[in-house]
Write a protein that holds these residues in place. Sequence first.
Motif, PDB file in Angstrom:
ATOM      1  N   LEU A  12      -5.140   6.585   2.125  1.00 21.85           N
ATOM      2  CA  LEU A  12      -4.750   5.578   1.150  1.00 21.85           C
ATOM      3  C   LEU A  12      -4.783   6.158  -0.257  1.00 21.85           C
ATOM      4  O   LEU A  12      -5.769   6.777  -0.669  1.00 21.85           O
ATOM      5  CB  LEU A  12      -5.692   4.380   1.240  1.00 21.85           C
ATOM      6  CG  LEU A  12      -5.410   3.223   0.288  1.00 21.85           C
ATOM      7  CD1 LEU A  12      -4.092   2.542   0.649  1.00 21.85           C
ATOM      8  CD2 LEU A  12      -6.555   2.212   0.343  1.00 21.85           C
ATOM      9  N   GLY A  43      -7.922 -13.871   0.268  1.00 22.10           N
ATOM     10  CA  GLY A  43      -9.281 -13.487  -0.104  1.00 22.10           C
ATOM     11  C   GLY A  43      -9.550 -12.076   0.343  1.00 22.10           C
ATOM     12  O   GLY A  43      -8.784 -11.160   0.063  1.00 22.10           O
ATOM     13  N   THR A  44     -10.633 -11.877   1.083  1.00 19.98           N
ATOM     14  CA  THR A  44     -10.997 -10.537   1.526  1.00 19.98           C
ATOM     15  C   THR A  44     -10.473 -10.205   2.910  1.00 19.98           C
ATOM     16  O   THR A  44     -10.693  -9.103   3.411  1.00 19.98           O
ATOM     17  CB  THR A  44     -12.525 -10.372   1.545  1.00 19.98           C
ATOM     18  OG1 THR A  44     -13.062 -11.327   2.465  1.00 19.98           O
ATOM     19  CG2 THR A  44     -13.121 -10.586   0.165  1.00 19.98           C
ATOM     20  N   VAL A  45      -9.773 -11.149   3.531  1.00 20.27           N
ATOM     21  CA  VAL A  45      -9.318 -10.920   4.906  1.00 20.27           C
ATOM     22  C   VAL A  45      -7.832 -10.599   4.899  1.00 20.27           C
ATOM     23  O   VAL A  45      -7.029 -11.361   4.380  1.00 20.27           O
ATOM     24  CB  VAL A  45      -9.579 -12.152   5.792  1.00 20.27           C
ATOM     25  CG1 VAL A  45      -9.072 -11.895   7.209  1.00 20.27           C
ATOM     26  CG2 VAL A  45     -11.060 -12.479   5.800  1.00 20.27           C
ATOM     27  N   GLN A  46      -7.496  -9.458   5.449  1.00 24.65           N
ATOM     28  CA  GLN A  46      -6.081  -9.123   5.540  1.00 24.65           C
ATOM     29  C   GLN A  46      -5.656  -9.084   6.998  1.00 24.65           C
ATOM     30  O   GLN A  46      -6.449  -8.834   7.888  1.00 24.65           O
ATOM     31  CB  GLN A  46      -5.805  -7.778   4.884  1.00 24.65           C
ATOM     32  CG  GLN A  46      -6.458  -6.592   5.566  1.00 24.65           C
ATOM     33  CD  GLN A  46      -5.897  -5.290   5.051  1.00 24.65           C
ATOM     34  OE1 GLN A  46      -4.704  -5.046   5.142  1.00 24.65           O
ATOM     35  NE2 GLN A  46      -6.754  -4.453   4.509  1.00 24.65           N
ATOM     36  N   GLY A  61     -15.971  -6.963   0.087  1.00 22.49           N
ATOM     37  CA  GLY A  61     -16.370  -8.094  -0.736  1.00 22.49           C
ATOM     38  C   GLY A  61     -15.544  -8.262  -1.980  1.00 22.49           C
ATOM     39  O   GLY A  61     -15.678  -9.243  -2.696  1.00 22.49           O
ATOM     40  N   GLY A  62     -14.654  -7.317  -2.242  1.00 21.74           N
ATOM     41  CA  GLY A  62     -13.913  -7.383  -3.496  1.00 21.74           C
ATOM     42  C   GLY A  62     -12.436  -7.660  -3.339  1.00 21.74           C
ATOM     43  O   GLY A  62     -11.690  -7.607  -4.288  1.00 21.74           O
ATOM     44  N   GLY A  63     -12.005  -7.896  -2.124  1.00 18.99           N
ATOM     45  CA  GLY A  63     -10.579  -8.110  -1.913  1.00 18.99           C
ATOM     46  C   GLY A  63     -10.089  -7.260  -0.768  1.00 18.99           C
ATOM     47  O   GLY A  63     -10.804  -6.414  -0.256  1.00 18.99           O
ATOM     48  N   ALA A  64      -8.857  -7.490  -0.359  1.00 15.45           N
ATOM     49  CA  ALA A  64      -8.314  -6.769   0.782  1.00 15.45           C
ATOM     50  C   ALA A  64      -8.084  -5.318   0.404  1.00 15.45           C
ATOM     51  O   ALA A  64      -7.298  -5.013  -0.493  1.00 15.45           O
ATOM     52  CB  ALA A  64      -7.016  -7.416   1.231  1.00 15.45           C
ATOM     53  N   ASP A  65      -8.755  -4.414   1.067  1.00 17.24           N
ATOM     54  CA  ASP A  65      -8.592  -2.995   0.810  1.00 17.24           C
ATOM     55  C   ASP A  65      -7.643  -2.404   1.833  1.00 17.24           C
ATOM     56  O   ASP A  65      -7.241  -3.057   2.781  1.00 17.24           O
ATOM     57  CB  ASP A  65      -9.941  -2.290   0.895  1.00 17.24           C
ATOM     58  CG  ASP A  65     -10.885  -2.750  -0.202  1.00 17.24           C
ATOM     59  OD1 ASP A  65     -12.082  -2.819   0.056  1.00 17.24           O
ATOM     60  OD2 ASP A  65     -10.401  -3.043  -1.306  1.00 17.24           O
ATOM     61  N   TYR A 103      -2.681  -5.787  -4.803  1.00 12.79           N
ATOM     62  CA  TYR A 103      -3.007  -7.108  -4.259  1.00 12.79           C
ATOM     63  C   TYR A 103      -2.374  -8.077  -5.243  1.00 12.79           C
ATOM     64  O   TYR A 103      -2.900  -8.296  -6.324  1.00 12.79           O
ATOM     65  CB  TYR A 103      -4.515  -7.293  -4.161  1.00 12.79           C
ATOM     66  CG  TYR A 103      -4.958  -8.525  -3.416  1.00 12.79           C
ATOM     67  CD1 TYR A 103      -4.529  -9.800  -3.781  1.00 12.79           C
ATOM     68  CD2 TYR A 103      -5.831  -8.418  -2.341  1.00 12.79           C
ATOM     69  CE1 TYR A 103      -4.941 -10.913  -3.097  1.00 12.79           C
ATOM     70  CE2 TYR A 103      -6.261  -9.541  -1.656  1.00 12.79           C
ATOM     71  CZ  TYR A 103      -5.813 -10.791  -2.041  1.00 12.79           C
ATOM     72  OH  TYR A 103      -6.231 -11.903  -1.355  1.00 12.79           O
ATOM     73  N   HIS A 149      -3.235   0.494  -3.787  1.00 15.19           N
ATOM     74  CA  HIS A 149      -2.540  -0.684  -3.307  1.00 15.19           C
ATOM     75  C   HIS A 149      -2.466  -1.739  -4.393  1.00 15.19           C
ATOM     76  O   HIS A 149      -3.240  -1.715  -5.361  1.00 15.19           O
ATOM     77  CB  HIS A 149      -3.205  -1.242  -2.040  1.00 15.19           C
ATOM     78  CG  HIS A 149      -4.513  -1.958  -2.261  1.00 15.19           C
ATOM     79  ND1 HIS A 149      -5.718  -1.290  -2.396  1.00 15.19           N
ATOM     80  CD2 HIS A 149      -4.795  -3.287  -2.335  1.00 15.19           C
ATOM     81  CE1 HIS A 149      -6.682  -2.164  -2.539  1.00 15.19           C
ATOM     82  NE2 HIS A 149      -6.164  -3.387  -2.523  1.00 15.19           N
ATOM     83  N   ALA A 198      -2.712 -11.061   2.833  1.00 16.57           N
ATOM     84  CA  ALA A 198      -4.163 -11.167   2.678  1.00 16.57           C
ATOM     85  C   ALA A 198      -4.521 -12.468   1.987  1.00 16.57           C
ATOM     86  O   ALA A 198      -3.816 -12.914   1.086  1.00 16.57           O
ATOM     87  CB  ALA A 198      -4.703  -9.987   1.871  1.00 16.57           C
ATOM     88  N   TYR A 242       0.836  -1.197   0.000  1.00 17.91           N
ATOM     89  CA  TYR A 242       0.000   0.000   0.000  1.00 17.91           C
ATOM     90  C   TYR A 242       0.874   1.251   0.000  1.00 17.91           C
ATOM     91  O   TYR A 242       1.967   1.260   0.554  1.00 17.91           O
ATOM     92  CB  TYR A 242      -0.849   0.068   1.274  1.00 17.91           C
ATOM     93  CG  TYR A 242      -1.674  -1.150   1.576  1.00 17.91           C
ATOM     94  CD1 TYR A 242      -1.116  -2.250   2.215  1.00 17.91           C
ATOM     95  CD2 TYR A 242      -3.030  -1.193   1.254  1.00 17.91           C
ATOM     96  CE1 TYR A 242      -1.887  -3.365   2.508  1.00 17.91           C
ATOM     97  CE2 TYR A 242      -3.808  -2.306   1.553  1.00 17.91           C
ATOM     98  CZ  TYR A 242      -3.225  -3.383   2.176  1.00 17.91           C
ATOM     99  OH  TYR A 242      -3.988  -4.487   2.471  1.00 17.91           O
ATOM    100  N   TYR A 246     -15.019  -4.348   5.172  1.00 18.34           N
ATOM    101  CA  TYR A 246     -15.362  -5.464   4.314  1.00 18.34           C
ATOM    102  C   TYR A 246     -16.000  -4.915   3.053  1.00 18.34           C
ATOM    103  O   TYR A 246     -17.042  -4.269   3.091  1.00 18.34           O
ATOM    104  CB  TYR A 246     -16.359  -6.393   5.008  1.00 18.34           C
ATOM    105  CG  TYR A 246     -16.788  -7.521   4.111  1.00 18.34           C
ATOM    106  CD1 TYR A 246     -18.030  -7.525   3.502  1.00 18.34           C
ATOM    107  CD2 TYR A 246     -15.907  -8.563   3.825  1.00 18.34           C
ATOM    108  CE1 TYR A 246     -18.415  -8.535   2.656  1.00 18.34           C
ATOM    109  CE2 TYR A 246     -16.279  -9.578   2.974  1.00 18.34           C
ATOM    110  CZ  TYR A 246     -17.524  -9.569   2.396  1.00 18.34           C
ATOM    111  OH  TYR A 246     -17.897 -10.574   1.549  1.00 18.34           O
TER     112      TYR A 246
END
Lengths: 115, 114
Positions: free
Chosen positions: A45, A98-101, B96-100, A50, A48, A96, A33, B94
């Motif tokens: 921010l 999936g959606t969890v970092q 839903g599209g990836g780690a922000d 991914y 970033h 990270a 990031y 959250y």
Amino acid sequence: DAMVIQNPRYQVTQFGKPVTLSCSQTLNHNVMYWYQQKSSQAPKLLFHYYDKDFNNEADTPDNFQSRRPNTSFCFLDIRSPGLGDAAMYLCATSRAVGTVQETQYFGPGTRLLVL
Amino acid sequence: SQQGEEDPQALSIQEGENATMNCSYKTSINNLQWYRQNSGRGLVHLILIRSNEREKHSGRLRVTLDTSKKSSSLLITASRAADTASYFCATDMYSGGGADGLTFGKGTHLIIQP
């Protein structure tokens, strides 16, 4: 041992002269990031990566670009710095899935001065 | 837009006292993190608390999370002069599209007087 390294720590550039800030990491994290922090404000921010996918924030000016040639390195390019771009630029990394970092680890920052 | 809002914006206490900082946020989150920043330096990670956790401890730090109120608090016990810094909460929303990235609050500037 430094985990997120930013070079240089201080950068002086002239109005309109392109400048590149660099960030490297030894954590093998898949997400990197870039944040901008102006004096007495919260970090904001910019964008970033991914893995190789670039994600730009909607309000990040076109003047700011980024490159990630490999997992370890990420660059912030400011094509035509203006006086308003003077700030601390912070690089961060995280792992990270999936959606969890997980936790974001920050570098020491590069302070940019525009003359 | 700002997701997290800390209060107070500034806090000055005597060494040895406890310091409590609060953070509120607006949308659903995956987790909430607290960071410390000394003047002109980078951010140091303190604690990450997930949305399904209510309290977490690390040394002299205690963090609580109330998702129903969308708020968190950071308690520093037995404060020391070296705790003088700015403290930020940051939310990982959250999407839903990836780690922000993280969205930071404005921060609380804590001063510990010797």
